[in-house]
Motif scaffolding. Sequence first.
Motif, PDB file in Angstrom:
ATOM      1  N   LEU A 108       0.839  -1.206   0.000  1.00 33.94           N
ATOM      2  CA  LEU A 108       0.000   0.000   0.000  1.00 33.94           C
ATOM      3  C   LEU A 108       0.872   1.253   0.000  1.00 33.94           C
ATOM      4  N   LEU A 109       2.009   1.153   0.691  1.00 39.01           N
ATOM      5  CA  LEU A 109       2.911   2.308   0.793  1.00 39.01           C
ATOM      6  C   LEU A 109       3.466   2.698  -0.572  1.00 39.01           C
ATOM      7  N   ALA A 112       0.951   4.667  -2.310  1.00 37.80           N
ATOM      8  CA  ALA A 112       0.890   6.032  -1.768  1.00 37.80           C
ATOM      9  C   ALA A 112       2.064   6.866  -2.298  1.00 37.80           C
ATOM     10  N   ALA A 113       3.259   6.257  -2.311  1.00 38.25           N
ATOM     11  CA  ALA A 113       4.464   6.996  -2.732  1.00 38.25           C
ATOM     12  C   ALA A 113       4.352   7.464  -4.185  1.00 38.25           C
ATOM     13  N   GLN A 115       1.986   8.564  -5.696  1.00 43.97           N
ATOM     14  CA  GLN A 115       1.118   9.741  -5.874  1.00 43.97           C
ATOM     15  C   GLN A 115       1.934  11.038  -5.858  1.00 43.97           C
ATOM     16  N   ALA A 116       3.228  10.921  -5.550  1.00 43.40           N
ATOM     17  CA  ALA A 116       4.088  12.124  -5.529  1.00 43.40           C
ATOM     18  C   ALA A 116       4.059  12.836  -6.881  1.00 43.40           C
ATOM     19  N   SER A 214     -13.111  -0.877   3.584  1.00 43.03           N
ATOM     20  CA  SER A 214     -12.450   0.286   2.970  1.00 43.03           C
ATOM     21  C   SER A 214     -13.459   1.343   2.546  1.00 43.03           C
ATOM     22  N   ILE A 218     -12.846   5.003   4.124  1.00 47.44           N
ATOM     23  CA  ILE A 218     -12.451   6.102   3.224  1.00 47.44           C
ATOM     24  C   ILE A 218     -13.603   7.091   3.033  1.00 47.44           C
ATOM     25  N   ALA A 356      -3.387  -0.549  -5.118  1.00 52.20           N
ATOM     26  CA  ALA A 356      -3.259   0.463  -4.047  1.00 52.20           C
ATOM     27  C   ALA A 356      -3.203   1.853  -4.671  1.00 52.20           C
ATOM     28  N   ILE A 359      -6.674   3.261  -5.239  1.00 51.39           N
ATOM     29  CA  ILE A 359      -7.235   3.807  -3.996  1.00 51.39           C
ATOM     30  C   ILE A 359      -6.509   5.113  -3.637  1.00 51.39           C
ATOM     31  N   GLY A 360      -5.174   5.104  -3.800  1.00 50.96           N
ATOM     32  CA  GLY A 360      -4.372   6.285  -3.464  1.00 50.96           C
ATOM     33  C   GLY A 360      -4.769   7.496  -4.291  1.00 50.96           C
ATOM     34  N   VAL A 363      -8.041   8.806  -3.085  1.00 47.43           N
ATOM     35  CA  VAL A 363      -7.861   9.521  -1.805  1.00 47.43           C
ATOM     36  C   VAL A 363      -7.243  10.903  -2.069  1.00 47.43           C
ATOM     37  N   ALA A 364      -6.242  10.950  -2.964  1.00 53.21           N
ATOM     38  CA  ALA A 364      -5.609  12.244  -3.292  1.00 53.21           C
ATOM     39  C   ALA A 364      -6.645  13.195  -3.898  1.00 53.21           C
ATOM     40  N   THR A 367      -8.946  14.397  -1.154  1.00 55.68           N
ATOM     41  CA  THR A 367      -8.282  15.371  -0.280  1.00 55.68           C
ATOM     42  C   THR A 367      -8.218  16.736  -0.962  1.00 55.68           C
TER      43      THR A 367
ATOM     44  N   ASN B  15      -1.459  16.785   1.504  1.00 58.09           N
ATOM     45  CA  ASN B  15      -2.124  15.746   0.723  1.00 58.09           C
ATOM     46  C   ASN B  15      -1.371  14.423   0.788  1.00 58.09           C
ATOM     47  N   MET B  16      -0.042  14.476   0.631  1.00 57.38           N
ATOM     48  CA  MET B  16       0.732  13.234   0.684  1.00 57.38           C
ATOM     49  C   MET B  16       0.626  12.593   2.069  1.00 57.38           C
ATOM     50  N   ILE B  18      -1.913  12.795   4.082  1.00 57.74           N
ATOM     51  CA  ILE B  18      -3.235  12.163   4.206  1.00 57.74           C
ATOM     52  C   ILE B  18      -3.286  10.854   3.404  1.00 57.74           C
ATOM     53  N   VAL B  19      -2.715  10.874   2.187  1.00 57.13           N
ATOM     54  CA  VAL B  19      -2.712   9.648   1.363  1.00 57.13           C
ATOM     55  C   VAL B  19      -1.973   8.531   2.105  1.00 57.13           C
ATOM     56  N   PHE B  20      -0.783   8.847   2.644  1.00 60.55           N
ATOM     57  CA  PHE B  20      -0.028   7.837   3.392  1.00 60.55           C
ATOM     58  C   PHE B  20      -0.812   7.386   4.627  1.00 60.55           C
ATOM     59  N   VAL B  22      -4.075   7.422   5.254  1.00 58.94           N
ATOM     60  CA  VAL B  22      -5.255   6.594   4.931  1.00 58.94           C
ATOM     61  C   VAL B  22      -4.814   5.195   4.508  1.00 58.94           C
ATOM     62  N   LEU B  23      -3.791   5.120   3.660  1.00 57.13           N
ATOM     63  CA  LEU B  23      -3.371   3.807   3.185  1.00 57.13           C
ATOM     64  C   LEU B  23      -2.710   2.986   4.299  1.00 57.13           C
ATOM     65  N   LEU B  26      -5.537   1.643   6.268  1.00 55.37           N
ATOM     66  CA  LEU B  26      -6.135   0.503   5.545  1.00 55.37           C
ATOM     67  C   LEU B  26      -5.282  -0.747   5.728  1.00 55.37           C
TER      68      LEU B  26
END
Lengths: 377, 117
Positions: A108-109, A112-113, A115-116, A214, A218, A356, A359-360, A363-364, A367, B15-16, B18-20, B22-23, B26
């Motif tokens: 999942l991380l 998330a990463a 999304q940078a 989820s 979320i 992931a 979902i990321g 979420v972005a 937000t 934002n980053m 929050i994304v981290f 939330v994930l 999860l």
Amino acid sequence: MFEAFIVAIASIWTDSGFAALTSGHCIMILVALILLYMAIGKGFEPLLLSPIAFGCILANIPKNGFEAPGVMSVIMYGINHEVFPPLIFLGVGAMTDFGPLLANPKTLLLGAAAQAGVFVALLGAMMLGFTVQEAAAIGIIGGADGPTSIYLAAKMAPQLLGAIAVAAYSYMSLVPLIQPPIMKLFTTEADRKIVMKQLRPVSHFEKVAFPLMSTIVISLLLPSVTALIGMLMLGNLFREAGCLDRLSDTAQNALMNTVTIMLATGTGLTMSADRFLTYQTILIVILGLVAFIGGTAAGVIFGKLMCLVDGGATNPLIGSAGVSAVPMAARVSQVVGQKANPANFLLMHAMGPNVAGVIGTAVAAGTMLAMIGPVAK
Amino acid sequence: MGPVTENPFLIAIINMSIVFGVLIALGVLMTLLQYVDPTKKKSKPVAAPAPAAAPAAPVADPAAAQDNNEIIAVIAAAVAACGVSSEQIAFVRRVDLKNSWTMNARAEAISVRKECF
């Protein structure tokens, strides 16, 4: 009589589209033909680019009367009021197996990463003079998630929707060309050869409970993306329940195909010359590429970090799959990994960060909607 | 309501995070799901009888070992007479006469199957 004939012909000519055809329309029709060639001739995302390009041709026929009530206005309603992206997500959910993610939650991380890239593009867009709402909509191209890009663009920058959608889908189709050089740049040969441990089997209970859990978590946190996440997880519930196969089949095939036609044609309809042939479109195309490169690089770098922390158990190549583009980005991880070590099978491992990433990105988007807010329509 | 902030760096950092966040949340919930899985608890007792079944075989074996070798040889010869090699006999088990009802039912099932097929 001859005079009446001339008047009739002149009247038909004046009412025809030819009389109102501008160089802008011609350029856009040419752009559409190039997109059609890429889709049909070269096989780049043909299911999406073909209707987008055809819609573009239709949008650039002068006096097409699409403003009047009719099928085209219904399609445009679905685009402007964010009807189609959640329906596409229903199909995506029904086609997605969250098993690899559930088997290895740490991936999942990586999602998330990656999304940078979204924020690299947002930063660039604001520096180039776009408003904060426009920059957010442009940035989300880096999430490599077409429906989310359209969803956010319709809410935050409807005037840029066509350019954003075309950039998002074009780069998604170019993932196999864009990602490998970046993946190789940030990894060593030894990194790419790492063989990952077999994933554990995931129980039916976990697969059924995940979409419910989820959605609740979320949606409560980011209510603005409830439609997207809710439909994604509803589709996944259809798939995993075991007793909803008919609904799952419809969501994956009939409904998905129908909505794809509507969404892609509608996206093409937003590409009229007056809205598309601007300096901003060129900037959006460049920023989209920057976002993709940024997301891929961030995913691979985080994968490398994870590899260092877990003692070499993670192949950093799976990090690039964190930019959604399901399942294309995961396939790229597999191909690049197999070139380094032909006995390596990274596909299922890369599916974890890949889903992931979906979902990321949602979420972005949620937000940004919460922080920046949609534009007033 | 207008934007909370128009500073792109601040937007990116918040934002980053929050994304981290939330994930990661999860991920924690996914791990919890694995532990609270009620179907997993059921699967453990199913796995448990497997080792229990193993000792059952040695129990049958001593019983077979006690049999008279001659009787086993006669049974093997009778089976061989039916066209099956004695090497194919896996084991010879003493019938428990206490379960005569079960044995009758089994014999009837075998005879019915023969009639049907």
